[in-house]
Every structure is written in C-alpha cells, then in structure tokens.
Design an enzyme around this catalytic site. Structure first.
Site, PDB file in Angstrom:
ATOM      1  N   HIS A  88       0.763  -1.396  -0.149  1.00 28.10           N
ATOM      2  CA  HIS A  88       0.054  -0.046   0.047  1.00 28.10           C
ATOM      3  C   HIS A  88       1.000   1.259   0.031  1.00 28.10           C
ATOM      4  CE1 HIS A  88       0.219   0.866   4.426  1.00 28.10           C
ATOM      5  NE2 HIS A  88       0.409  -0.603   4.428  1.00 28.10           N
ATOM      6  N   ASP A  90      -0.563   4.393   0.676  1.00 29.59           N
ATOM      7  CA  ASP A  90      -1.103   5.252   1.428  1.00 29.59           C
ATOM      8  C   ASP A  90      -0.367   4.906   2.948  1.00 29.59           C
ATOM      9  OD1 ASP A  90      -2.201   2.834   2.029  1.00 29.59           O
ATOM     10  OD2 ASP A  90      -3.856   3.973   3.062  1.00 29.59           O
ATOM     11  N   ASP A 121       5.883   1.531   6.771  1.00 31.45           N
ATOM     12  CA  ASP A 121       4.461   1.113   6.723  1.00 31.45           C
ATOM     13  C   ASP A 121       3.833   1.962   5.645  1.00 31.45           C
ATOM     14  OD1 ASP A 121       2.052   0.438   6.961  1.00 31.45           O
ATOM     15  OD2 ASP A 121       1.993   1.017   8.848  1.00 31.45           O
ATOM     16  N   GLU A 155      -5.255   0.948   2.364  1.00 34.45           N
ATOM     17  CA  GLU A 155      -5.114  -0.083   3.117  1.00 34.45           C
ATOM     18  C   GLU A 155      -5.107   0.501   4.831  1.00 34.45           C
ATOM     19  OE1 GLU A 155      -2.943  -2.700   6.201  1.00 34.45           O
ATOM     20  OE2 GLU A 155      -2.690  -0.360   5.882  1.00 34.45           O
ATOM     21  N   GLU A 156      -4.723   1.809   5.024  1.00 34.54           N
ATOM     22  CA  GLU A 156      -5.077   2.224   6.109  1.00 34.54           C
ATOM     23  C   GLU A 156      -6.401   2.821   6.741  1.00 34.54           C
ATOM     24  OE1 GLU A 156      -2.671   1.833   8.332  1.00 34.54           O
ATOM     25  OE2 GLU A 156      -0.643   2.193   7.414  1.00 34.54           O
ATOM     26  N   HIS A 215     -23.599  26.217  32.185  1.00 33.89           N
ATOM     27  CA  HIS A 215     -22.743  26.112  33.145  1.00 33.89           C
ATOM     28  C   HIS A 215     -22.800  24.998  34.027  1.00 33.89           C
ATOM     29  CE1 HIS A 215     -21.460  27.756  36.891  1.00 33.89           C
ATOM     30  NE2 HIS A 215     -21.077  28.899  36.517  1.00 33.89           N
ATOM     31  N   THR A 317     -15.492  25.650  33.796  1.00 31.95           N
ATOM     32  CA  THR A 317     -16.817  24.874  34.449  1.00 31.95           C
ATOM     33  C   THR A 317     -17.879  25.027  33.475  1.00 31.95           C
ATOM     34  OG1 THR A 317     -17.090  26.972  35.481  1.00 31.95           O
ATOM     35  CG2 THR A 317     -16.120  25.113  37.097  1.00 31.95           C
ATOM     36  N   ARG A 330      -9.658  -5.261  18.236  1.00 31.48           N
ATOM     37  CA  ARG A 330      -8.904  -6.113  17.408  1.00 31.48           C
ATOM     38  C   ARG A 330      -9.347  -7.561  17.516  1.00 31.48           C
ATOM     39  NH1 ARG A 330      -5.125  -3.494  13.916  1.00 31.48           N
ATOM     40  NH2 ARG A 330      -5.108  -1.451  14.700  1.00 31.48           N
TER      41      ARG A 330
HETATM   42  N1  BES Z   1       1.476  -2.658   8.419  1.00 34.78           N
HETATM   43  C1  BES Z   1       0.501  -2.521   9.136  1.00 34.78           C
HETATM   44  C2  BES Z   1      -0.268  -4.025   9.714  1.00 34.78           C
HETATM   45  C3  BES Z   1       0.725  -4.408  10.850  1.00 34.78           C
HETATM   46  C4  BES Z   1       0.589  -3.704  12.077  1.00 34.78           C
HETATM   47  C5  BES Z   1       1.434  -5.523  10.962  1.00 34.78           C
HETATM   48  C6  BES Z   1       1.416  -3.960  12.965  1.00 34.78           C
HETATM   49  C7  BES Z   1       2.381  -5.863  11.578  1.00 34.78           C
HETATM   50  C8  BES Z   1       2.246  -5.129  13.142  1.00 34.78           C
HETATM   51  C9  BES Z   1      -0.731  -1.798   8.112  1.00 34.78           C
HETATM   52  O1  BES Z   1      -0.471  -1.036   7.359  1.00 34.78           O
HETATM   53  C10 BES Z   1      -1.714  -1.390   9.255  1.00 34.78           C
HETATM   54  O2  BES Z   1      -1.494  -0.561   9.998  1.00 34.78           O
HETATM   55  N2  BES Z   1      -3.085  -1.780   8.970  1.00 34.78           N
HETATM   56  C11 BES Z   1      -4.107  -1.132   9.836  1.00 34.78           C
HETATM   57  C12 BES Z   1      -5.485  -1.542   9.239  1.00 34.78           C
HETATM   58  C13 BES Z   1      -6.711  -0.782   9.733  1.00 34.78           C
HETATM   59  C14 BES Z   1      -6.469   0.857   9.887  1.00 34.78           C
HETATM   60  C15 BES Z   1      -7.788  -1.378   9.052  1.00 34.78           C
HETATM   61  C16 BES Z   1      -4.143  -1.390  11.425  1.00 34.78           C
HETATM   62  O3  BES Z   1      -3.802  -2.508  11.526  1.00 34.78           O
HETATM   63  O4  BES Z   1      -4.338  -0.639  12.183  1.00 34.78           O
HETATM   64 ZN    ZN Z   2      -0.142   0.959   8.867  1.00 36.37          ZN
END
Ligand code: BES
Ligand code: ZN
Length: 459
Positions: A88, A90, A121, A155-156, A215, A317, A330
């Site tokens: 990717h 991005d 990355d 991807e991100e 307030h 406040t 996750r």
């Molecule tokens: N390169 C990462 C995936 C990754 C993270 C591999 C940590 C190994 C260790 C990838 O680019 C990523 O960050 N993916 C996102 C996907 C999400 C935003 C849908 C992630 O894991 O947060």
């Molecule tokens: Zn990433």
C-alpha cells in the site's frame, strides 16, 4: 558468471538508487484518511505506476470510487508459479507533528535509519519487491516467474475499494500465492514469517446532551453530561480482567492450543526490554494470558481518540453539549466484525443514559487471518529469507491487521506469505517512523532470492 553473483553485484551497485527512489516516494504525503491529501494520493499512485512501467511491466492505474489502485504484471512464465505482490502506498496521518525530530515528509537518515511517515509502513517495504524485480529484469533479462503487482491506497482506512475490485477482477488477479511485506521481524536481525494477523472492527461514537454548552454549576447534576456518559459507556466495554463485555464477543473465538502457547513461549521475547522500548512500566491485559498471547492471538478493545468539553489552559466549569470517541476492537480469526457491531449496538442501546442522543458509526471492519504453515511456498520463503538475512526466520503472529488478506484467500483461493522486514519499534503510525536501511537492503536481497526459490530452483 552464476546468476546469483550477477544479482548480488547488481544489488550492491544500486543501493543508492534504491534509497533515492524511496526518498522520492516518501516526500509525497499520501495520507488516505484525510480528504485534503487527495491530490497527493493520486501523485503517489502515479509515482508507483511510473516506477513499475520503467521496468517494462504492463501497468495501469485503476480508478475506483475511492483512492486509485495500481496494477502491473510481467509476462507469464510457463511451468513457474504466478505471484501477486500486494502493498500500500497510503500512509497514516503524521500527527502529532511537534513530536517529530525531522519533518514527516522530508526523509532524513540518522544512525542508519531512514525517518519519514511511511518509511516502514509500507513504502519502504513495498519497494523491496519492485527493486528485486528490477534486479532480475536488468541482469537476467526477465523474471523467473510471473509477478502481478497490486498496490493500493486505502489499506490504512480499511481497503473498501480493493475489496470491491477483487469481486470483479478475480481472473485478472489469478495467482498461486500472494506476497506481502507489511509486517515486522521478530527482533533486529531475527527475521520472521507471520502466519496470523488480527482483524479489526472500528467505530465512532457521538453523544449529544443539552442543545448547547451549559454552566456546570447551574445545571450540573440536573441533566446528563455527555462526557460523563461517554466515560461510563466506554468503561463498560472491558471489565477488570480485561474481558470485552460486548454480548457474544467471545462466541466465535478459537482458543489458543497448548501447542501454540508453547511455541510462543519458546520465542526469545524479553518483556523488560519490550517495556523499556515503549516507555511503559507494566504489561497489562486479559487475565490468564502472556503478553505475546494478548498481542497476537486474543481480541481486545482500545480507545483511539476521545473528545468533549474544555481542552484549553486553566479550568472552565462547563457542561459540554457533545462528547465522542473513536475506538476499535482487534479480532482473532473466526470473529465476524458485523456480529461485533451488532452486539455493540445492543450493549450501547441498553446502557446509554436518559437525556443523551447516541450516534454509533461503523467505520470499517475486517476479519483476522491465519495462513497454513504447511504450504511448500512457506518453505521457499523461509529459504529466501535465510539467504537475504543470513538468519533463519521464526514463525510468529502479529497483532495488527491487513484487511485484504482474508479476501485474497476467499476470492483468489491463494494463501498469503507475510514476509516483514520492519521492526516493532519502527514507530509505524506514531511520530518518528523509521525503517532501517540495512533491513531495506536485506529485504531487497531476500525478495530477489524469493522469486528464484518459489520456482524451486535455488542456486
Ligand atoms: N502494516 C500494518 C499492519 C501491521 C501492524 C502489521 C502491526 C504488523 C504489525 C498496516 O499498514 C496497518 O497498520 N493496518 C491497519 C489496518 C486498519 C486501519 C484497518 C491496522 O492494523 O491498524
Ligand atoms: Zn499501517
């Protein structure tokens, strides 16, 4: 001259060119999450396409409803497998900007590391495969197998456009195995093949109480404060034992086997050094699991951002009118992000206090992935890595997600080889992201040998 000597020589002679190329791509701020960078996203896609065209590959920039995809292929090689290389272009947003030592989009070398957003990355890692293809084409005249490059720009942010493209382009993308370098080594100089990734389910929660800020003395205690409500609702997601409280959350979780637990335990993981590297003074998480188990193979919930009320200097406040958060789970393989979303909505609907209007936005989701360790391609990859890194790889899982990996298996019937050249402390997604130049070149070398090993005729 044997092929491998010519290839080695080529890689040595082109180190500087490979680094200069990477810096060029890193200067393009291709942040996918932020619409203001749409022009840079396109520039990055065009840059990758031009780089692939320079190798003589048939290349196209594929328009999608979202960010463009780049696709390129070399000619088929009868009798040899076809490999789909995915990466990717991005990157994640670069903030907080004031914590970067050098600006995120001005690549800078310090102590053998290249610092820039996207260095590891995934711009640095994806270029290792383009560079290795160049080495083959310019020394041997051709690649020993067919490569199809598929480089995306979302991807991100969840890979939505690529998911749609896969539905209609399965024939074009047909392959025997997928190769992805977007993960990490186990430790510096200890390369790894990753056989498991976690999935993800990402949400935004917006709470609205009174029509405007009030307030907190006059009104506090008499109406629900959305920031208080937010704190209560988020706190209800995880109990004191680190167990996620969304109804049905654990129903599909496949328990860790004793064998896998023993394999994790046998890895040389130094918890103290790990804590020191990230500057935390304790490891915490789900009761009954080790740190590696928690990070790689157990589901979790994390708040990614939170807002509401006064953030300026001194005190104010105020009873804010709105509050909100972005948070994500996750997931481990077999958990379905849609089921998690349904369970979450049920929980929040039940506990959202009176006087609060709730909006729960499902941003994106992807299932986790497990790759079979038995494939002959796995062994070929292990040999290539050993040649590139002069060290046998270990087999690990990762806590991060690469949303499209499961779709590759489901739509193309191909397993994915996750061959990561990064390091856990590369600061991916954080300030001062880096990629070791040594690992960049070792990755190019391993990739160069990979094409040969996958054909099954290592020299
Ligand atoms: N390169 C990462 C995936 C990754 C993270 C591999 C940590 C190994 C260790 C990838 O680019 C990523 O960050 N993916 C996102 C996907 C999400 C935003 C849908 C992630 O894991 O947060
Ligand atoms: Zn990433």
């Amino acid at each position: 001259m044997p092929e491998s000597t010519a290839l080695e020589q080529y890689l040595t002679d082109h180190r500087q060119q490979f680094e200069d190329d990477l810096c060029e791509l890193l200067r393009i701020p291709s942040v996918s999450a932020d619409r203001n960078y749409a022009g840079d996203i396109r520039r990055a896609a065009d840059w990758v396409a031009a780089r692939l065209r320079r190798l003589g590959l048939a290349t196209q920039v594929v328009e999608t409803g979202g960010h463009p995809l780049v696709y390129a292929e070399s000619p088929p090689v009868p009798g040899a497998p076809t490999v789909l290389v995915y990466g990717h272009y991005d990157v994640q947003p670069a903030d907080p900007l004031d914590q970067w030592t050098s600006p995120p989009f001005e690549p800078t070398v310090r102590d053998g590391n290249l610092y820039a957003r996207g260095a590891t990355d995934d711009k640095g890692q994806l270029l290792t495969h383009i560079n290795s293809a160049q080495a083959w084409i310019e020394t041997a005249g051709r690649l020993p197998l067919q490569l199809k490059f598929l480089i995306e720009g979302e991807e991100e942010v969840g890979s939505e456009s690529l998911n749609k493209f896969l539905e209609q382009a399965a024939d074009q993308l047909a392959c025997d195995v997928v190769v992805v370098s977007d993960t990490a080594q186990f430790a510096p100089g200890q390369p790894a093949i990753t056989y498991g990734l976690r999935g993800i389910a990402y949400f935004e929660l917006r709470l609205t109480g009174p029509q405007h800020d009030l307030h907190s003395g006059t009104f506090g205690g008499g109406v629900t404060n959305p920031a208080n409500a937010l704190a209560r609702m988020l706190a209800a997601l995880v109990d004191d034992d680190g167990r996620v409280q969304v109804p049905g959350f654990y129903d599909d979780v496949v328990p860790l086997t004793d064998r896998e637990r023993a394999q994790f335990a046998a890895l040389a993981f130094d918890e103290r050094a790990f804590l020191q590297r990230i500057g935390a003074d304790a490891a915490t998480g789900e009761a009954g699991y080790t740190t590696l188990e928690r990070r790689w193979a157990r589901p979790t919930c994390d708040v990614n951002g939170i807002w509401g009320g006064y953030q300026g200097q001194g005190g104010k406040t105020v009873l804010p009118s709105t509050a909100g958060a972005k948070f994500s789970f996750r997931l481990v393989p077999r958990q379905d992000p849609r089921r998690v979303a349904a369970g979450l909505r049920e929980l929040f609907t039940r506990i959202c206090p009176p006087g609060i209007r709730m909006e729960l936005i499902e941003m994106h989701g992807a299932p986790g992935a497990l790759v079979s360790l038995d494939s002959p391609y796995m062994q070929a990859a292990a040999r290539a890595i050993e040649r590139g890194f002069e060290q046998k790889p270990v087999f690990i899982r990762e806590g991060g997600s690469i949303p499209i990996v499961t779709a590759f298996y489901e739509r193309l019937g191909a397993d994915t080889l996750l061959l990561g050249w990064g390091l856990d402390d590369d600061n991916a997604h954080g300030p001062n992201e880096k990629f070791s130049l040594t690992d960049f070149h070792r990755g190019i070398r391993a990739s160069t040998y990979l094409w040969q090993e996958l054909v099954g005729r290592g020299v």
